[in-house]
Write an enzyme that holds these catalytic residues in place. Structure first.
Site, mmCIF file in Angstrom:
data_model
loop_
_atom_site.group_PDB
_atom_site.id
_atom_site.type_symbol
_atom_site.label_atom_id
_atom_site.label_comp_id
_atom_site.label_asym_id
_atom_site.label_seq_id
_atom_site.Cartn_x
_atom_site.Cartn_y
_atom_site.Cartn_z
ATOM 1 N N ASP A 108 0.823 -1.206 0.000
ATOM 2 C CA ASP A 108 0.000 0.000 0.000
ATOM 3 C C ASP A 108 0.856 1.255 0.000
ATOM 4 O O ASP A 108 1.435 1.627 1.022
ATOM 5 C CB ASP A 108 -0.934 -0.015 1.216
ATOM 6 C CG ASP A 108 -1.958 1.111 1.155
ATOM 7 O OD1 ASP A 108 -2.002 1.820 0.124
ATOM 8 O OD2 ASP A 108 -2.706 1.290 2.120
ATOM 9 N N ASP A 322 -0.776 5.057 -7.308
ATOM 10 C CA ASP A 322 -1.218 4.247 -6.184
ATOM 11 C C ASP A 322 -1.141 2.755 -6.500
ATOM 12 O O ASP A 322 -1.674 2.301 -7.502
ATOM 13 C CB ASP A 322 -2.666 4.641 -5.856
ATOM 14 C CG ASP A 322 -3.214 3.896 -4.652
ATOM 15 O OD1 ASP A 322 -2.423 3.512 -3.787
ATOM 16 O OD2 ASP A 322 -4.442 3.705 -4.596
#
Ligand SMILES: *[C@@H]1O[C@H](CO)[C@@H](O)[C@H](O)[C@H]1NC(C)=O
Ligand SMILES: *[C@@H]1O[C@H](CO)[C@@H](O)[C@H](O)[C@H]1NC(C)=O
Ligand SMILES: *[C@@H]1O[C@H](CO)[C@@H](O)[C@H](O)[C@H]1NC(C)=O
Ligand SMILES: *[C@@H]1O[C@H](CO)[C@@H](O)[C@H](O)[C@H]1NC(C)=O
Ligand SMILES: *[C@@H]1O[C@H](CO)[C@@H](O)[C@H](O)[C@H]1NC(C)=O
Length: 445
Positions: A108, A322
Site C-alpha cells: 500500500d 497508487d
C-alpha cells in the site's frame, strides 16, 4: 620511542577498522532487496471479464475512500493516520521474527504502518498462513510509549502498562473508512526480505494486530505493508534511497517484483527511454505520492482540459500514483472527454447497459482486434504512453465480442492505478523526490 610505534600501530589499526566498518555499511546501504509480489486474484481461475469487474469494483471503493480521507485530512494534524479503504491488489512476501515466520502483506503506497495479525488473537480474520507468534521469536520486543515510532503514530496510539513491563507499552488502533479496524501493540522485530538471497533488517517497527476486522478477509493477506511517504513506512524505516516495482501482466500468472535500493544499471535495462517527473508532497495528505499531471491525449487529440483540473487545491484534487488502486480513475468531466474522444475514434457501437461496475464497453467486430487510439498521459517532464493492453480489455459474451475501457469515473482526485502500470518498471526515487518509469518485461527482472 616504543610507545610512539605502538601509538602509530594503534592509529593504523583504527583507520583500518574504520575503513572496514565504512565499507560494510556502504555495502549494506547499496544492497538491493528483492521481494516477490502476487496479484490478489492470481490462482482464482477468473476469466478476463470477472477479473476486470473485481478490479473496477475495488478501484471505485478505493477512490471513494481516498477522496474522503484527502478532504477529511485537513482537520487532522500531519503525522496522524487517515486510513484509506483497505483494498488489496498486490501481496508482498516477507518474513518477520527469528526464526523467520512468513507473512503476506498488501502493498500500500497510500499508508504508512506495516502490520500483521498476531497471536494471541482476540479477534482475527482467516488467513492461509499461521498467525505471527511473537512468543516463538527471539528478536521480538514491545515499544514503549515514548518511542519515536509510537509518537509518529499519535494520536492513534495509547499507552498500557502490562505487569511484566515497568515502562508503558504502545497500543495502536487504526480505523479505516469502511469500519475495518486493526488494534494491537506496536513492536519491533527483525524483518527478512528476499526472493532468492535474503536480507534481514533488525529493529523494524510494526503493528502486531490482535483485533482485526472488516474488509481484509478472503484476500489471503495477513496484514498491510505501508509504502507511503511517512516516517514509519517500510522504505523510510529501511532508509532506502529508492524503491521500484514492475507489475507483470495482470491476467497472467507470473509473479511481479518489488526492489529496494535497486542499482541504476538494473533500472536502465528497460525497453525504452526512461521518463522522469517530480513527486509532489501535500501537507494535508503527506503519505500519498502526488504527480503533476498536465493533460491527456487520445489518438492525436489533446483533450481540452485545463491543467488546474489535475492540480492539488489546498489538499483536495491532485493526481496520485497508487499501488492499491486497480484501474485509473479520472474526474467526471475528464472521464467523459476521454470516453467521447475514444468513441469518436474507434467508431464502434457503445453498449447501452454498462457493466455492473461502471466500466464503459463497446461491441467489437467478432474475431477482429479493432485498432484503438493511443492514450497518452502528460506529466511535468514525462509522457506515459499506454499500450493498448494497459487501458482496454476484451472478452466474449454470448457470442458477442466486447471491448471495454479500463478507466473509471472518479471524483476530484485523479488516481493512476496498477492496470495502467503493467509491464512498466516504476521507480520511486525518494532521495530526489522523483518518479521514473520505463517499459519493461517485468517477468524477466
Ligand atoms: C491464496 O491462497 C490459496 C489457498 O491457500 C491459494 O490457492 C492461492 O494461490 C493464494 N493466492 C495468492 C494470491 O497468494
Ligand atoms: C475488537 O474490536 C471491536 C471494535 O473495535 C470491539 O467492539 C471488540 O470488542 C473487540 N474484540 C475483542 C475480542 O477485543
Ligand atoms: C537507488 O539507490 C541506490 C542507493 O543509494 C543507488 O545506488 C542507485 O543508483 C539508485 N537507483 C536508481 C535507479 O536511481
Ligand atoms: C485552504 O484551507 C484552509 C483550511 O481549511 C483555509 O483556511 C484556506 O482559506 C484555504 N485556502 C484556499 C486558497 O482555499
Ligand atoms: C496479458 O496476457 C493476455 C493473455 O495472455 C493478453 O491478451 C494481454 O494482451 C496481455 N497484456 C499485456 C499487458 O501484456
Amino acid at each position: 620511542m616504543k610507545q610512539q610505534i605502538e601509538m602509530r600501530k594503534l592509529a593504523v589499526l583504527i583507520v583500518a577498522l574504520l575503513a572496514a566498518a565504512l565499507a560494510i555499511s556502504r555495502c549494506n546501504a547499496a544492497e538491493t532487496v528483492r521481494m516477490q509480489l502476487t496479484h490478489v486474484d492470481a490462482g482464482r481461475g477468473l476469466n478476463g471479464r470477472e477479473l476486470m469487474q473485481r478490479m473496477a469494483l475495488r478501484s471505485r471503493a478505493r477512490a471513494a475512500r481516498l477522496l474522503l480521507s484527502s478532504t477529511a485530512s485537513s482537520v487532522v494534524s500531519p503525522g496522524s493516520y487517515t486510513g484509506v479503504f483497505p483494498v488489496t491488489e498486490y501481496l508482498v512476501h516477507m518474513a518477520i521474527g527469528t526464526p523467520p515466520q512468513s507473512v503476506l502483506l498488501a502493498l500500500d503506497t497510500g499508508s504508512d504502518l506495516t502490520w500483521t495479525q498476531c497471536r494471541p488473537c482476540a479477534a482475527c480474520f482467516d488467513q492461509p498462513l499461521p498467525y505471527f507468534d511473537p512468543s516463538s521469536s527471539s528478536t521480538f520486543d514491545l515499544l514503549p510509549c515514548g518511542s519515536t515510532p509510537c509518537q509518529d503514530l499519535a494520536p492513534v496510539t495509547a499507552c498500557v502498562n502490562p505487569k511484566s513491563r515497568p515502562d508503558q507499552t504502545c497500543v495502536y488502533t487504526y480505523s479505516y473508512g469502511d469500519n475495518s479496524v486493526t488494534t494491537g501493540l506496536l513492536d519491533v522485530e527483525t524483518f527478512t526480505f528476499g526472493a532468492g538471497t535474503s536480507v534481514s533488517v533488525p529493529g523494524v517497527a510494526f503493528g502486531c494486530g490482535i483485533n482485526n476486522s472488516g474488509n481484509f478477509k478472503n484476500n489471503n493477506e495477513t496484514g498491510i505493508a505501508g509504502f507511503g511517504r511517512g516516517p514509519l513506512s517500510l522504505p523510510s524505516q529501511l532508509k532506502v534511497a529508492n524503491f521500484s516495482y514492475c507489475l507483470t501482466n495482470i491476467t497472467g500468472s507470473k509473479p511481479s517484483t518489488v526492489l529496494l535500493d535497486l542499482p541504476a544499471d538494473l533500472y536502465s535495462t528497460g525497453n525504452g527511454a526512461v521518463q522522469t517527473t517530480p513527486l509532489i508532497q501535500s501537507p494535508e495528505s503527506p503519505y500519498y505520492y502526488y504527480l503533476s499531471l498536465k493533460g491527456i491525449t487520445v489518438g492525436s487529440t489533446r483533450l481540452p482540459v485545463d491543467e488546474s483540473t489535475f492540480a492539488l487545491r489546498n489538499g483536495t484534487g491532485g493526481t496520485i500514483i497508487d499501488s492499491g488502486s486497480a484501474v485509473t480513475s479520472l474526474p467526471s468531466q475528464v472521464y467523459r472527454l476521454v470516453l467521447d474522444e475514444f468513441a469518436a475514434q474507434v467508431k464502434l457501437p457503445k453498449l447501452t447497459l454498462p457493466l455492473a461496475d461502471g466500466l464503459t464497453c463497446f461491441f467489437s467486430p467478432p474475431w477482429a482486434k479493432p485498432d484503438v487510439p493511443k492514450l497518452l498521459l502528460h506529466f511535468e517532464g514525462a509522457t506515459m504512453e499506454l499500450p493498448r493492453e494497459n487501458y482496454v480489455f476484451g472478452f466474449e459474451k454470448t457470442g458477442k465480442s466486447i471491448l471495454c475501457l479500463a478507466i473509471t469515473e472518479g471524483d476530484e482526485m485523479s488516481i493512476i492505478g496498477n492496470f495502467q502500470q503493467q509491464n512498466m518498471h516504476v521507480l520511486y526515487d525518494l532521495q530526489n523526490s522523483k518518479l521514473s518509469f520505463v517499459p519493461a518485461e517485468c517477468d524477466m527482472l
